[in-house]
Design a protein around this motif. Structure first.
Motif, PDB file in Angstrom:
ATOM      1  N   LYS A 136       0.839  -1.205   0.000  1.00  0.00           N
ATOM      2  CA  LYS A 136       0.000   0.000   0.000  1.00  0.00           C
ATOM      3  C   LYS A 136       0.877   1.259   0.000  1.00  0.00           C
ATOM      4  CE  LYS A 136      -3.952   2.000   2.348  1.00  0.00           C
ATOM      5  NZ  LYS A 136      -4.957   1.824   3.363  1.00  0.00           N
ATOM      6  N   ARG A 137       1.960   1.234   0.741  1.00  0.00           N
ATOM      7  CA  ARG A 137       2.877   2.374   0.805  1.00  0.00           C
ATOM      8  C   ARG A 137       3.582   2.586  -0.546  1.00  0.00           C
ATOM      9  NH1 ARG A 137       3.846   4.176   5.794  1.00  0.00           N
ATOM     10  NH2 ARG A 137       6.016   4.732   5.452  1.00  0.00           N
ATOM     11  N   ARG A 138       3.982   1.479  -1.222  1.00  0.00           N
ATOM     12  CA  ARG A 138       4.597   1.608  -2.550  1.00  0.00           C
ATOM     13  C   ARG A 138       3.597   2.172  -3.556  1.00  0.00           C
ATOM     14  NH1 ARG A 138       6.524  -3.475  -1.279  1.00  0.00           N
ATOM     15  NH2 ARG A 138       5.160  -4.469  -2.810  1.00  0.00           N
ATOM     16  N   GLU A 139       2.343   1.754  -3.444  1.00  0.00           N
ATOM     17  CA  GLU A 139       1.305   2.295  -4.330  1.00  0.00           C
ATOM     18  C   GLU A 139       1.176   3.799  -4.137  1.00  0.00           C
ATOM     19  OE1 GLU A 139      -2.162   0.022  -3.247  1.00  0.00           O
ATOM     20  OE2 GLU A 139      -1.720  -1.557  -4.697  1.00  0.00           O
ATOM     21  N   ALA A 140       1.130   4.249  -2.882  1.00  0.00           N
ATOM     22  CA  ALA A 140       0.993   5.677  -2.591  1.00  0.00           C
ATOM     23  C   ALA A 140       2.213   6.458  -3.074  1.00  0.00           C
ATOM     24  CB  ALA A 140       0.786   5.893  -1.089  1.00  0.00           C
ATOM     25  N   LEU A 141       3.403   5.941  -2.811  1.00  0.00           N
ATOM     26  CA  LEU A 141       4.625   6.602  -3.247  1.00  0.00           C
ATOM     27  C   LEU A 141       4.689   6.659  -4.771  1.00  0.00           C
ATOM     28  CD1 LEU A 141       7.528   7.642  -2.077  1.00  0.00           C
ATOM     29  CD2 LEU A 141       8.295   5.528  -3.164  1.00  0.00           C
ATOM     30  N   GLY A 142       4.384   5.538  -5.427  1.00  0.00           N
ATOM     31  CA  GLY A 142       4.414   5.484  -6.883  1.00  0.00           C
ATOM     32  C   GLY A 142       3.467   6.484  -7.516  1.00  0.00           C
ATOM     33  N   LYS A 143       2.316   6.658  -6.914  1.00  0.00           N
ATOM     34  CA  LYS A 143       1.355   7.629  -7.440  1.00  0.00           C
ATOM     35  C   LYS A 143       1.880   9.052  -7.257  1.00  0.00           C
ATOM     36  CE  LYS A 143      -3.479   9.005  -7.324  1.00  0.00           C
ATOM     37  NZ  LYS A 143      -4.808   8.674  -6.812  1.00  0.00           N
ATOM     38  N   LYS A 144       2.393   9.354  -6.074  1.00  0.00           N
ATOM     39  CA  LYS A 144       2.879  10.709  -5.798  1.00  0.00           C
ATOM     40  C   LYS A 144       4.103  11.069  -6.639  1.00  0.00           C
ATOM     41  CE  LYS A 144       1.046  10.996  -1.123  1.00  0.00           C
ATOM     42  NZ  LYS A 144       1.351  11.177   0.295  1.00  0.00           N
ATOM     43  N   LEU A 145       4.967  10.103  -6.901  1.00  0.00           N
ATOM     44  CA  LEU A 145       6.157  10.363  -7.713  1.00  0.00           C
ATOM     45  C   LEU A 145       5.882  10.233  -9.208  1.00  0.00           C
ATOM     46  CD1 LEU A 145       9.006   8.536  -5.727  1.00  0.00           C
ATOM     47  CD2 LEU A 145       8.615  11.007  -5.937  1.00  0.00           C
ATOM     48  N   GLY A 146       4.735   9.630  -9.562  1.00  0.00           N
ATOM     49  CA  GLY A 146       4.401   9.450 -10.967  1.00  0.00           C
ATOM     50  C   GLY A 146       5.147   8.313 -11.635  1.00  0.00           C
ATOM     51  N   VAL A 147       5.543   7.293 -10.852  1.00  0.00           N
ATOM     52  CA  VAL A 147       6.266   6.160 -11.419  1.00  0.00           C
ATOM     53  C   VAL A 147       5.442   4.882 -11.409  1.00  0.00           C
ATOM     54  CG1 VAL A 147       8.533   7.123 -10.859  1.00  0.00           C
ATOM     55  CG2 VAL A 147       7.440   5.552  -9.239  1.00  0.00           C
ATOM     56  N   GLY A 148       4.185   4.970 -11.007  1.00  0.00           N
ATOM     57  CA  GLY A 148       3.319   3.804 -10.997  1.00  0.00           C
ATOM     58  C   GLY A 148       3.646   2.843  -9.872  1.00  0.00           C
ATOM     59  N   TYR A 149       2.827   1.796  -9.773  1.00  0.00           N
ATOM     60  CA  TYR A 149       3.036   0.789  -8.746  1.00  0.00           C
ATOM     61  C   TYR A 149       3.988  -0.276  -9.256  1.00  0.00           C
ATOM     62  CZ  TYR A 149       2.623  -3.320  -5.941  1.00  0.00           C
ATOM     63  OH  TYR A 149       2.951  -4.411  -5.190  1.00  0.00           O
ATOM     64  N   GLY A 150       4.777  -0.816  -8.366  1.00  0.00           N
ATOM     65  CA  GLY A 150       5.622  -1.947  -8.693  1.00  0.00           C
ATOM     66  C   GLY A 150       6.058  -2.663  -7.437  1.00  0.00           C
ATOM     67  N   SER A 151       6.580  -3.855  -7.615  1.00  0.00           N
ATOM     68  CA  SER A 151       7.169  -4.583  -6.495  1.00  0.00           C
ATOM     69  C   SER A 151       8.338  -3.755  -5.971  1.00  0.00           C
ATOM     70  CB  SER A 151       7.675  -5.944  -6.981  1.00  0.00           C
ATOM     71  OG  SER A 151       8.743  -5.745  -7.904  1.00  0.00           O
ATOM     72  N   ALA A 152       8.942  -4.199  -4.882  1.00  0.00           N
ATOM     73  CA  ALA A 152      10.082  -3.467  -4.322  1.00  0.00           C
ATOM     74  C   ALA A 152      11.210  -3.360  -5.346  1.00  0.00           C
ATOM     75  CB  ALA A 152      10.570  -4.149  -3.041  1.00  0.00           C
ATOM     76  N   SER A 153      11.499  -4.434  -6.056  1.00  0.00           N
ATOM     77  CA  SER A 153      12.595  -4.378  -7.034  1.00  0.00           C
ATOM     78  C   SER A 153      12.239  -3.484  -8.220  1.00  0.00           C
ATOM     79  CB  SER A 153      12.987  -5.781  -7.509  1.00  0.00           C
ATOM     80  OG  SER A 153      11.922  -6.406  -8.170  1.00  0.00           O
ATOM     81  N   THR A 154      10.987  -3.488  -8.646  1.00  0.00           N
ATOM     82  CA  THR A 154      10.559  -2.610  -9.735  1.00  0.00           C
ATOM     83  C   THR A 154      10.637  -1.153  -9.294  1.00  0.00           C
ATOM     84  OG1 THR A 154       9.129  -4.299 -10.692  1.00  0.00           O
ATOM     85  CG2 THR A 154       8.626  -2.006 -11.250  1.00  0.00           C
TER      86      THR A 154
END
Length: 180
Positions: A136-154
């Protein structure tokens, strides 16, 4: 009008993008990218630049990587899964105009030079891996940075290859709820 040419998967994506912004759009029609379409994308890359906006799924990521290999230096725009999902169908065509405009406004270019600014320690420090709520935190960060959702390695790959600065990462990661 957006300067770059936007590359999407299909004709419904073209319609959705054109409802959101004034831009020239090329549809690759899934995995069957023709030689003519490849030449159009490469010409667009040389003359105006290209922004890739594919579906937030495995097929979209595969097409995105193929386009990047054919036309280095493209910029990447991402809609989030929840923004592109309607009645179980995932795609750019399901996103509302605001989501498409946000994705295009935060598009990132891949860098040619390999960079290792960010490591798993950065992800751990901000709860982006190793916690029950890390996804959930990666999803939120990805949205705010504009890099989309991904696994930790992505996510690590995108942080290192899309020119995200340490300051921007720390600022945005610090806004995640429950950060310590």
């Amino acid at each position: 009008m957006i300067k770059e040419i936007i590359v999407v998967e299909g004709r419904d994506d073209v319609t959705a993008v054109k409802q959101a912004v004034e831009a020239e759009v090329i549809a690759v029609h899934g995995f069957g990218i023709t030689g003519e379409t490849i030449r159009r994308i490469q010409k667009a890359g040389r003359e105006r630049g290209v922004i890739v906006l594919t579906d937030p799924d495995h097929a979209g990521e595969t097409i995105r990587r193929r386009i990047e290999a054919l036309c280095p230096g493209v910029r990447h725009a991402y809609i989030m899964r929840e923004e592109g999902t309607r009645k179980g169908d995932i795609g750019v065509e399901n996103a509302n105009p605001e989501s498409i405009r946000r994705a295009l406004a935060t598009a990132h270019a891949s860098t040619c030079e390999a960079r290792e600014e960010f490591t798993t320690r950065d992800l751990m420090a901000h709860g982006l891996m190793g916690r029950a709520d890390s996804k959930k935190r990666r999803e939120a960060l990805g949205k705010k940075l504009g890099v989309g959702y991904g696994s930790a390695s992505t996510l690590l790959s995108r942080l290192n290859n899309y020119g995200i600065s340490r300051e921007e990462f720390e600022r945005v990661a610090g806004t995640l709820s429950g950060d310590q």
